[in-house]
Write an enzyme that holds these catalytic residues in place. Structure first.
Site, mmCIF file in Angstrom:
data_model
loop_
_atom_site.group_PDB
_atom_site.id
_atom_site.type_symbol
_atom_site.label_atom_id
_atom_site.label_comp_id
_atom_site.label_asym_id
_atom_site.label_seq_id
_atom_site.Cartn_x
_atom_site.Cartn_y
_atom_site.Cartn_z
ATOM 1 N N ASP A 184 36.313 14.013 7.621
ATOM 2 C CA ASP A 184 37.659 14.393 7.138
ATOM 3 C C ASP A 184 38.684 13.375 7.616
ATOM 4 O O ASP A 184 39.540 12.932 6.843
ATOM 5 C CB ASP A 184 38.042 15.775 7.675
ATOM 6 C CG ASP A 184 37.129 16.852 7.138
ATOM 7 O OD1 ASP A 184 36.896 17.825 7.859
ATOM 8 O OD2 ASP A 184 36.629 16.688 6.018
ATOM 9 N N ASP A 194 32.246 21.393 11.401
ATOM 10 C CA ASP A 194 33.561 20.938 11.881
ATOM 11 C C ASP A 194 33.639 21.176 13.372
ATOM 12 O O ASP A 194 33.075 22.148 13.874
ATOM 13 C CB ASP A 194 34.675 21.740 11.188
ATOM 14 C CG ASP A 194 34.785 21.374 9.735
ATOM 15 O OD1 ASP A 194 34.990 22.283 8.914
ATOM 16 O OD2 ASP A 194 34.643 20.196 9.406
HETATM 17 C C1 LIG Z 1 40.091 15.823 4.123
HETATM 18 C C2 LIG Z 1 39.645 16.357 2.796
HETATM 19 C C3 LIG Z 1 38.779 17.576 2.977
HETATM 20 C C4 LIG Z 1 37.309 17.237 2.703
HETATM 21 O O1 LIG Z 1 37.179 16.757 1.346
HETATM 22 C C5 LIG Z 1 35.947 16.313 0.924
HETATM 23 O O2 LIG Z 1 34.935 16.423 1.565
HETATM 24 C C6 LIG Z 1 35.971 15.648 -0.424
HETATM 25 C C7 LIG Z 1 35.243 14.319 -0.415
HETATM 26 C C8 LIG Z 1 35.324 16.530 -1.426
HETATM 27 C C9 LIG Z 1 36.188 17.736 -1.792
HETATM 28 C C10 LIG Z 1 35.324 18.750 -2.483
HETATM 29 C C11 LIG Z 1 37.290 17.301 -2.733
HETATM 30 C C12 LIG Z 1 38.595 17.176 -2.036
HETATM 31 C C13 LIG Z 1 39.313 18.485 -1.921
HETATM 32 C C14 LIG Z 1 40.752 18.203 -1.625
HETATM 33 C C15 LIG Z 1 41.194 18.982 -0.471
HETATM 34 O O3 LIG Z 1 40.438 19.718 0.129
HETATM 35 C C16 LIG Z 1 42.610 18.785 -0.051
HETATM 36 C C17 LIG Z 1 42.666 17.768 1.028
HETATM 37 C C18 LIG Z 1 44.011 17.631 1.595
HETATM 38 C C19 LIG Z 1 43.988 16.736 2.785
HETATM 39 C C20 LIG Z 1 44.897 15.519 2.542
HETATM 40 C C21 LIG Z 1 44.146 14.266 2.326
HETATM 41 C C22 LIG Z 1 44.413 17.474 3.992
HETATM 42 C C23 LIG Z 1 43.637 17.537 5.163
HETATM 43 C C24 LIG Z 1 42.916 18.716 5.533
HETATM 44 C C25 LIG Z 1 42.043 18.733 6.581
HETATM 45 C C26 LIG Z 1 41.555 17.471 7.225
HETATM 46 O O4 LIG Z 1 42.361 17.189 8.357
HETATM 47 C C27 LIG Z 1 41.996 15.986 8.982
HETATM 48 C C28 LIG Z 1 41.453 20.004 7.028
HETATM 49 C C29 LIG Z 1 39.951 19.937 6.888
HETATM 50 C C30 LIG Z 1 39.296 21.236 7.350
HETATM 51 O O5 LIG Z 1 39.730 22.313 6.527
HETATM 52 C C31 LIG Z 1 37.775 21.135 7.292
HETATM 53 O O6 LIG Z 1 37.199 22.402 7.607
HETATM 54 C C32 LIG Z 1 37.304 20.686 5.921
HETATM 55 C C33 LIG Z 1 35.788 20.524 5.864
HETATM 56 O O7 LIG Z 1 35.363 19.644 6.906
HETATM 57 C C34 LIG Z 1 35.358 19.979 4.499
HETATM 58 N N1 LIG Z 1 36.101 18.764 4.163
HETATM 59 C C35 LIG Z 1 36.518 18.516 2.884
HETATM 60 O O8 LIG Z 1 36.294 19.246 1.942
#
Ligand SMILES: CCC[C@@H]1OC(=O)[C@@H](C)C[C@H](C)CCCCC(=O)CCC[C@@H](CC)/C=C/C=C(\COC)CC[C@@H](O)[C@@H](O)C[C@H](O)CNC1=O
Length: 157
Positions: free
Chosen positions: A130, A112
Site C-alpha cells: 500500500d 496488513d
Molecule cells: C493504497 C491502495 C489500496 C490497495 O489497492 C490495491 O491493492 C490496488 C492495486 C487494487 C485495488 C483493488 C484497486 C484500488 C482501489 C482504490 C482504493 O482502494 C482507494 C485508494 C486510496 C488511497 C490513495 C492512493 C488511500 C490510501 C489508503 C490506505 C493505504 O494507506 C497507506 C489504506 C489501506 C488499508 O485500508 C489496507 O487495509 C488496504 C489493503 O492492504 C489492500 N490494499 C489495497 O486494496
C-alpha cells in the site's frame, strides 16, 4: 526500462517478506508497540480494498489489479523512456499492485500490519505494498505537475 522492473521486484520481495514474517511470527490481532501512541505493528487481514471497502469482491480486485498492472507496464514501455521519476513511480505502483495481488490470490485476503495513529486518528492498518502504491501515485502526480509547468514555460516562450 529494465531498472524500473528491478524496483518493482525489490518492492514485491520486501512486501512479501514482511507479510510472511507477520503471518509466521504473530497471532492475528496481536499488536506490538513501536512508538507509543503513534506506530504499532498489528497483525491484521483485509478482504477488501482501502478502508475495507468491497469486502470479499475478489474477482473485482483481480480484474482491476490486472488492468492496473497492464496499464503500468504499457505506460512504462511507452512513456517512461528517459523520465526516471515517472519510471520509478510506475515501478513503485507495479510492485505494490503485484504485492497485494499475490496476497489476494494466495490468501484470498491482504495481510496488513502497519498501524499508525496519524493526528490521533486510527488510520486503517496497511502494508508495504500500500505504501509503495501511495508513494508511486504521489511521485506520478509530481511528474505530471513538472511536465505541466515545463509545457507552460515552452508555450509562453
Ligand atoms: C493504497 C491502495 C489500496 C490497495 O489497492 C490495491 O491493492 C490496488 C492495486 C487494487 C485495488 C483493488 C484497486 C484500488 C482501489 C482504490 C482504493 O482502494 C482507494 C485508494 C486510496 C488511497 C490513495 C492512493 C488511500 C490510501 C489508503 C490506505 C493505504 O494507506 C497507506 C489504506 C489501506 C488499508 O485500508 C489496507 O487495509 C488496504 C489493503 O492492504 C489492500 N490494499 C489495497 O486494496
Amino acid at each position: 526500462m529494465f531498472y524500473y522492473i528491478i524496483i518493482a521486484l525489490f518492492i514485491i520481495a520486501l512486501d512479501q517478506w514482511t507479510k510472511w514474517l507477520i503471518v509466521k511470527k504473530m497471532e492475528l490481532g496481536e499488536s506490538i508497540q513501536v512508538i507509543e501512541n503513534f506506530l504499532y505493528i498489528t497483525s491484521h487481514r483485509n478482504r477488501g480494498a482501502a478502508w475495507g471497502i468491497l469486502q470479499g469482491q475478489m474477482w473485482f480486485f483481480y480484474v482491476v489489479t490486472i488492468v492496473v498492472i497492464i496499464g503500468i507496464i504499457y505506460y512504462m514501455y511507452k512513456a517512461a523512456r528517459g523520465k526516471w521519476l515517472l519510471g520509478v513511480s510506475l515501478g513503485f505502483m507495479l510492485g505494490g499492485a503485484i504485492g497485494n495481488f499475490i496476497d489476494r490470490v494466495y490468501y484470498k485476503e491482504v495481510v496488513d500490519f502497519i498501524n499508525t495513529y496519524i493526528l490521533g486518528y486510527d488510520f486503517p492498518i496497511f502494508n508495504i505494498a500500500d505504501s509503495a502504491l501511495v508513494i508511486g501515485v504521489g511521485m506520478l502526480m509530481i511528474q505530471m505537475f513538472k511536465e505541466e509547468r515545463e509545457l507552460k514555460e515552452k508555450t509562453n516562450g
